[in-house]
Design a protein around this motif. Structure first.
Motif, short mmCIF file in Angstrom:
data_model
loop_
_atom_site.label_atom_id
_atom_site.label_comp_id
_atom_site.label_asym_id
_atom_site.label_seq_id
_atom_site.Cartn_x
_atom_site.Cartn_y
_atom_site.Cartn_z
N ASN A 190 0.82 -1.21 0.00
CA ASN A 190 0.00 0.00 0.00
C ASN A 190 0.85 1.26 0.00
OD1 ASN A 190 -2.42 -1.41 -0.01
ND2 ASN A 190 -2.57 -1.46 2.22
N ARG A 229 -7.54 1.38 2.51
CA ARG A 229 -7.43 2.17 1.28
C ARG A 229 -8.44 1.68 0.26
NH1 ARG A 229 -1.72 3.00 -1.77
NH2 ARG A 229 -1.35 4.14 0.13
N SER A 249 -7.24 6.89 1.60
CA SER A 249 -6.98 6.07 2.79
C SER A 249 -7.83 6.63 3.92
CB SER A 249 -5.50 6.12 3.17
OG SER A 249 -4.71 5.54 2.15
#
Length: 836
Positions: free
Chosen positions: A440, A491, A526
């Motif tokens: 991520n 996310r 996010s």
């Protein structure tokens, strides 16, 4: 020609032209066999005629044989005998080639070009059309023939370009999908070519995030060409990416069975078998079948990574000495063992040995392993590990030097190979959460949406999905819920139009506050907060002055448009069947206390779930006459006041009965036993008159009355199996769109046949409907109640409550599939949503 819209007619024209070129011979095309082979109405006659021609002596000319084989091949396609069709088409190609070598004219070249198109060999087809154009010009062919050949040539060249894009993994993934789809939709292909295009598109769809679409495409490829091991391996890769490890292992096993023995003669097959065996072992590893994983890695002698993988399995089992031994073998010193390794993989064995020695407190041995890496790796992981070992050995200067060098390195890596390497290593060590977080933090979100043609970018995306799938599987299988506080950030991919909604520091989702971090490209967000508050399905977002409804599917948030532009209801209820103070006197039916009160509660619930109060017509007691009831429904007929309604709900609460012929009717307030047909509402009229004439897109009828189950002539029963399936079904946005696309006509009734509707404070059926619409019927917790869910909930509640009262009542659900296969929906409002 081969385009699907006109494929067969023009295809016959090309074949007829090729046959005409042979009429200089003595062939008699008027025989019964030729007539049968060339006709199109009866596929069995065509098969028999063509087969008879192919068997006759003396044999056919090359062109005749090719055309007959092609005709029979098409007949076999219609009969779904795909392998026989493939053999016929291959024979036709060979015969056309022989005819061309014997001096066949441009019509034969065109015929073979057309067949190449059917095989998906568009470049060869373009070459044949180009040669046909030269030959046609040389013989001074008519202009219309030259124009046709030029057209075919141009199309074949376009298709060849699309085919290159479709199978070229260097293309951007959405362009690749579009090219494959264009070929699949517009070109009449044989089974093998169609299977290949579907396989390429399936792999591309999976990379784009459409996992289900990728699985469907690969499954269809395997159905068309079941003996293709590559398609099975591709499907296994997608199942692994989706976290379906058991399915992936099973598919890999099927692929390996097909590959058995082929690696001896084909180096490419040998590579494919090695990779398939490696990934089956990895699936076994993540399924906890470590012995099977060890078995696969040990027998995979061609795999450069087998020793490394074995080491990690032993490490997971706590067999430290065995792990050290396997890590020492990696990589082998032989050139063949290192040729396919990534540069950073070369030192993995030494690094893992160093880590293990350090864990055992053998810091000197650990440092010795790291010092074998020359020159030293300039990475944070390597420098941090060596600094930690120096610190344990009291070598403070070296500790400071390594940490200073590490501090100068960027936190994020721009080297895709390095990112892949670290994610894979973390996964094999069992550090799944760390792998997921590292992905991520390092994967460019723009690549996540655009998916460039770079093969490494695609590989990185796959590993990221794989890491998330493992994490989800582990959390699902945990004995206690995962501790959200240790990793509260999630996310989501978002579409560009949603960027403004998440541009502020805070948003409220379903009543919970989140800190929002919008990516600079405005393609991901996010969210820091309680992740469980972002539900699968419908979510309500408050951002500044904006209120949004978003649909969550996997890790995507998309705008959710309300499915109906307008919602209406007609609510009819009668409890005063004794008709006090009415000159007509009482009806033959007893009063039903609280039926109007229950209907009033239903009206309030309908308002809560999106039916404006001004759009709800109520007909209670004196107003609930047969004429007013019918007139209220006729307001939704074509040309009437509300003929543009999106959805219409019709409710009746009161008595029902049937005549001597079994014809059911609803007892309206003005009922006269001497004139029953004119003073009641015939249940059959819902289907016979109202459903046919009401223009509302979706119509649902709820009947809380005795004999309500007799209202259903011409309707389809939703049985128990259907109900069970509905209760398990999570509707995707695609499925919701399909539900909304077609018309819907449905009934939910309080009882079947002579069942008596139980009256307990307004009807237990009505109360069950109200409870269901307040959220109880949202079985899949998607915040959208579909008719199937509501019917399942009401059936269950009514049965249980009636049984508790010592009675029996069995509601039934019916759908009017003849009007359309849509589904009546109830999207829940924000205040009806309960945290899951």
């Amino acid at each position: 020609m081969w385009l699907k819209s006109a494929a067969f007619g023009i295809w016959l024209g090309v074949i007829s032209t090729a046959i005409a070129a042979e009429k200089v011979t003595e062939t008699d095309y008027s025989t019964p066999a030729w007539t049968d082979c060339r006709q199109n109405s009866d596929v069995d006659r065509r098969l028999a005629g063509c087969t008879l021609l192919l068997a006759q002596k003396p044999g056919l000319s090359s062109t005749d044989r090719a055309s007959v084989l092609e005709r029979r091949g098409m007949a076999n396609v219609e009969k779904l005998r795909l392998s026989e069709a493939q053999n016929d088409f291959s024979g036709a190609l060979s015969s056309y080639t022989a005819a061309i070598k014997a001096g066949g004219d441009d019509s034969v070249l065109q015929a073979r070009g057309n067949l190449y198109v059917n095989h998906g060999e568009f470049a060869k087809a373009a070459d044949d059309f180009d040669r046909a154009l030269v030959v046609a010009r040389a013989r001074h062919a008519e202009n219309y023939i030259l124009k046709d050949i030029k057209f075919y040539l141009a199309v074949a060249q376009t298709l060849a370009g699309n085919m290159t894009t479709c199978k070229e993994e260097g293309s951007r993934v959405y362009i690749q999908i579009a090219a494959c789809t264009d070929l699949q939709d517009k070109v009449k292909l044989n089974a093998s070519a169609s299977a290949a295009i579907l396989a390429w598109r399936g792999s591309a769809r999976a990379i784009s995030g459409d996992i289900d679409g990728g699985i469907r495409d690969l499954a269809k490829s395997i159905e068309l060409e079941p003996g293709n091991a590559d398609y099975l391996t591709r499907l296994g890769d997608i199942q692994a990416e989706a976290g379906n490890f058991a399915k992936a292992a099973s598919v890999y096993s099927q692929s390996l069975n097909l590959q058995s023995g082929t690696e001896q003669t084909d180096p490419n097959k040998s590579l494919q078998r090695m990779l398939t065996l490696r990934w089956r072992g990895i699936m076994y590893f993540y399924l906890g079948s470590e012995d099977l994983a060890i078995q696969d890695f040990k027998q995979n002698k061609a795999d450069n990574y087998a020793d490394l993988l074995l080491g990690f399995v032993y490490l997971h089992q706590g067999r430290i000495d065995d792990a050290l031994e396997e890590f020492a073998k990696f990589p082998s010193a032989t050139p063949s063992a290192t040729k396919n390794l990534l540069p950073d993989d070369m030192h993995d064995g030494l690094i893992e040995r160093a880590r293990l020695y350090a864990q055992k407190g053998q810091y000197g041995l650990a440092l010795a392993e790291l010092n074998k890496i020359v020159p030293a790796i300039e990475s944070r992981d390597f420098l941090d590990l060596r600094a930690a070992i120096y610190e344990k050995m009291g070598m403070s200067d070296q500790v400071q030097a390594d940490r200073q060098r590490a501090a100068l390195l960027p936190l994020k890596s721009s080297d895709t190979i390095l990112i892949i390497h670290k994610i894979r290593t973390l996964l094999l060590r069992g550090e799944v959460r760390e792998a997921n977080e590292y992905f991520n933090n390092n994967f460019d979100p723009s690549a996540a949406l655009v998916y460039s043609g770079d093969a490494l970018t695609r590989s990185l995306k796959w590993y990221g999905d794989f890491a998330r799938a493992i994490l989800l599987k582990r959390e699902e299988g945990a004995s206690s819920p995962p501790q959200v506080s240790t990793d509260p950030k999630v996310r989501f991919q978002i579409s560009p139009e949603l960027a403004d909604a998440f541009s502020g520091p805070q948003v409220t989702i379903n009543g919970s506050i989140f800190h929002a971090e919008l990516d600079s490209t405005h393609r991901t967000v996010s969210l820091l907060g309680p992740p469980d508050s972002v539900h699968s399905g419908l979510n309500f977002v408050e951002s500044g002055l904006r209120s949004l409804q978003l649909w969550r599917e996997d890790w995507k948030l998309e705008n959710f448009d309300r499915p109906y532009k307008s919602s209406y209801a007609i609510v009819v209820a009668i409890d005063k069947y004794n008709r006090p103070n009415d000159p007509a006197g009482p009806t033959p039916y007893v009063a039903l206390p609280n039926m109007v009160a229950g209907a009033t509660d239903l009206v309030s619930t309908l308002v809560d779930v999106g039916f404006p109060r001004e759009n709800i017509t109520t007909l209670f007691n004196e107003d609930a006459t047969s004429g007013k009831f019918e007139h209220a429904m006729e307001d939704f007929w074509q040309g009437a006041a509300h003929d543009n309604a999106g959805r219409l709900l019709i409710y009746f609460g009161g008595h029902g009965d049937s005549d001597d012929h079994g014809n059911g009717f609803l007892v309206t307030y003005n009922f006269d036993a001497k004139r029953p047909t004119l003073t009641s509402f015939r249940m059959a009229d819902f289907v016979g008159r109202q459903f046919s004439n009401i223009s509302a897109h979706h119509v649902l009828v709820l009947l809380d009355s005795c004999d309500a189950g007799m209202a259903i002539p011409g309707m389809h029963t939703m049985d128990e199996k259907t109900d069970a399936d509905w209760m398990k079904r999570f509707a995707t946005r695609v499925e919701l769109s399909q539900d909304l696309k077609e018309q819907a006509r449905a009934l939910l009734v309080a009882g079947t046949g002579k069942d008596q509707a139980v009256d307990d404070g307004g009807g237990i059926f009505t109360q069950a409907v109200i409870d269901g619409l307040k959220g109880g019927a949202d079985y899949m917790k998607e915040n959208v109640i579909e008719f199937g869910e509501l019917s399942s909930y009401v059936k269950h509640k009514v049965r249980v409550r009636a049984a508790a009262m010592g009675k029996e009542q069995v509601p039934s659900a019916f759908t009017g599939d003849a009007f359309g296969r849509g589904t009546f929906l109830f999207p829940l409002p924000a205040k009806a949503i309960v945290p899951k």
